[in-house]
Every structure is written in C-alpha cells, then in structure tokens.
Design an enzyme around this catalytic site. Sequence first.
Site, PDB file in Angstrom:
ATOM      1  N   ASP A  11       0.831  -1.138   0.148  1.00 40.71           N
ATOM      2  CA  ASP A  11      -0.227   0.089   0.046  1.00 40.71           C
ATOM      3  C   ASP A  11       0.649   1.303  -0.134  1.00 40.71           C
ATOM      4  O   ASP A  11       1.568   1.422   0.944  1.00 40.71           O
ATOM      5  CB  ASP A  11      -0.769  -0.110   1.207  1.00 40.71           C
ATOM      6  CG  ASP A  11      -1.847  -0.788   1.091  1.00 40.71           C
ATOM      7  OD1 ASP A  11      -2.611  -1.006  -0.008  1.00 40.71           O
ATOM      8  OD2 ASP A  11      -2.755  -1.575   2.004  1.00 40.71           O
ATOM      9  N   ASP A 150      -9.927  -5.542  -0.725  1.00 38.64           N
ATOM     10  CA  ASP A 150      -8.968  -5.006   0.361  1.00 38.64           C
ATOM     11  C   ASP A 150      -9.369  -4.112   1.371  1.00 38.64           C
ATOM     12  O   ASP A 150     -10.382  -3.258   0.990  1.00 38.64           O
ATOM     13  CB  ASP A 150      -8.117  -4.244  -0.761  1.00 38.64           C
ATOM     14  CG  ASP A 150      -6.798  -3.487   0.006  1.00 38.64           C
ATOM     15  OD1 ASP A 150      -6.655  -3.964   1.268  1.00 38.64           O
ATOM     16  OD2 ASP A 150      -6.228  -2.723  -0.597  1.00 38.64           O
TER      17      ASP A 150
HETATM   18 ZN    ZN Z   1      -4.202  -1.890  -0.499  1.00 36.83          ZN
END
Ligand code: ZN
Length: 192
Positions: A11, A150
């Site tokens: 991320d 996610d």
């Molecule tokens: Zn992510």
Amino acid sequence: DEAGAQYVHIDVMDGMFVPSISFGMPVIKSIRDCSDRIFDVHLMIEKPERYVEEFAACGADLVNFHLEATEDVEGCIEKIHATGKAGITIKPATPAEAVEPYLELVDMVLVMTVEPGFGGQKLIPECLDKVQVIRKMINDKGLSIDLEVDGGINLDNVAFAMEKGANVIVAGSAVFKDDIAANAKAFLNRLQ
Ligand code: ZN
C-alpha cells in the site's frame, strides 16, 4: 512468503489522496530481492500518471491505481502495461459501473471494502455487493481478469467475499499480528 501467500500487497500512500503517508519506490525496490511472490502495488496517490512507470520499474508485477485519483485512466493503464500488469481500484463510494468501460483493458479490478488510508477498519458489507456486480460484468464479457478485495477481510468474512466473486484476497491486520505465518496459513486453508 514462507507460509505460502501468493501475493505481497503493498500500500503506497501519499498524504494527499489519503491522509496517511507510507512509502515509495526505494522501499519496494529494497524488498524485491527478498521475495519471488507477485508484488501487487496499490497506489493510493493523486495523479498516478506521474509515477506509474517508476513504480512498475521498481519491481511491481502489478500496479493498481484509483479511478478517483486521475483523469487519464487509459493513459495510466497504457504506461503500466509497458512493463507489467495493470489494475484499477475503486473506493467504497464509487459505483461498480465506473469500472465497466475499462474492463477489457486491465488485468485486475480492486474493490476497496473500507475507506482507503488506514489499517484495522471493519469491512463495509455493501462493498461486497459491488464485487458481485463487477464479477457479473466480467463474466458477461467473457473476460478472465482478477477481482481483488482489500480492507477489513478476516477469517470470518473471507468466504463471503469469495462467494460474491472475489478471487484475490488482501489481508493486513488479520495476518500481521501474533504468529504471522500461522495466520497466513489459516487464510490459505480457508481459500482452498
Ligand atoms: Zn491495498
């Protein structure tokens, strides 16, 4: 990696598209040699077209960017495809229909099941309805692209996410606590 996870989901946050700041290319480059797994880079950054080529070049196998962050979706896809696979991502408030014009162009759709930017949040169940809608679009068009979820995925809801049509599962907080390898294995058992 040792527990058998297939992807490493990374991320990237810029402090603009989302409030948090995480890391960028040098960190991804530095961990590339530690794992042969698929590096799935999730860009939570404004105007990803500025950086997609660099992220693709620093070791990402797949680069996901947010539809909400750019006015040049096709340009981003094209730039990523020069070196790797491309995915488009939508936040909880963005309708499923937003991805439809691009389905033939991408390798993955990533549906955020929490607001992006912070770990440890609870899954928003309505987002899984969008997964179902997008899975139907993919199937109706006869495509074989991946559909990833996610945010807030844990052992209790992962089966539900898969029933709705997700085939790539991101788990952060549910894995990175206590015995990480055991947590990853528990997920992998659930997925079989
Ligand atoms: Zn992510």
